[in-house]
Design an enzyme around this catalytic site. Sequence first.
Site, PDB file in Angstrom:
ATOM      1  N   MET A 126      35.628  37.508  37.446  1.00  0.00           N
ATOM      2  CA  MET A 126      36.430  36.379  36.978  1.00  0.00           C
ATOM      3  C   MET A 126      36.779  36.540  35.504  1.00  0.00           C
ATOM      4  O   MET A 126      36.174  37.338  34.782  1.00  0.00           O
ATOM      5  CB  MET A 126      35.683  35.058  37.211  1.00  0.00           C
ATOM      6  N   CYS A 127      37.790  35.783  35.083  1.00  0.00           N
ATOM      7  CA  CYS A 127      38.222  35.764  33.689  1.00  0.00           C
ATOM      8  C   CYS A 127      38.673  37.177  33.277  1.00  0.00           C
ATOM      9  O   CYS A 127      39.546  37.762  33.893  1.00  0.00           O
ATOM     10  CB  CYS A 127      37.101  35.218  32.815  1.00  0.00           C
ATOM     11  N   ILE A 128      38.082  37.751  32.247  1.00  0.00           N
ATOM     12  CA  ILE A 128      38.457  39.085  31.773  1.00  0.00           C
ATOM     13  C   ILE A 128      37.703  40.183  32.512  1.00  0.00           C
ATOM     14  O   ILE A 128      38.101  41.357  32.468  1.00  0.00           O
ATOM     15  CB  ILE A 128      38.222  39.200  30.245  1.00  0.00           C
ATOM     16  N   THR A 146      39.348  35.953  40.200  1.00  0.00           N
ATOM     17  CA  THR A 146      39.895  34.630  39.889  1.00  0.00           C
ATOM     18  C   THR A 146      39.957  34.479  38.375  1.00  0.00           C
ATOM     19  O   THR A 146      39.131  35.055  37.659  1.00  0.00           O
ATOM     20  CB  THR A 146      39.039  33.528  40.548  1.00  0.00           C
TER      21      THR A 146
END
Length: 214
Positions: free
Chosen positions: A134-136, A188
Amino acid sequence: MKTFAVVLSGCGVYDGSEIGEAMMTLLAIEEAGCAYVMFAPDKPQLRVMNHLDGTGMSETRNVLTESARIARGNVKPLVQYDPGQFDGLVFPGGFGAATNLCDFAVKGADMTVDAQVADAVAATRKAGKPLAAMCIAPVILGKLIEGVKVTVGHDKDTDEALRRMGAEPQDVFGPEVVHDARNNVFTTPCYMLPDATLATVAACCRKLVAEMLK
């Protein structure tokens, strides 16, 4: 009961795991009736940041020790990870994912992935278990898996870096999950979404876990 391995990268958005993402991931796993075990590399952090003003600090901290802040001490060295004991491997975001699990924050598309992280991903793929980020953190999978479809929301610079790595970035504009069925990868955006809130992050994490359990 299914059990997921969750890899932390320290404690704090600027130099470790994003705490909200880490906690919402653990909560989503629990809410789904599953269990988790936390892991982190036992190594020095690349940098230590003052989270009040965003400046660097002249001290050294350990990724495993800092991750224990989130894990309430219940975290294992990543070298102990065995995919045969788990039903999936999950990477929350935070800049620690881009500085301690890999060096994307420094080198961009020319990044390298921490050897322990690369070994964990390779072993998970060999075992036929799902990978999630998720995220980076999807940049880690983008570097390690040729042609993988991942999302970091719709960040143009990161998308371009992913393309240079040979990945296929997918733009999403809300709490959505991109599932690359061929590679068994789920991603995500969480806090990579502009104006994301903790509620947004929670929705991303719940959808991510739900998709992994289908």
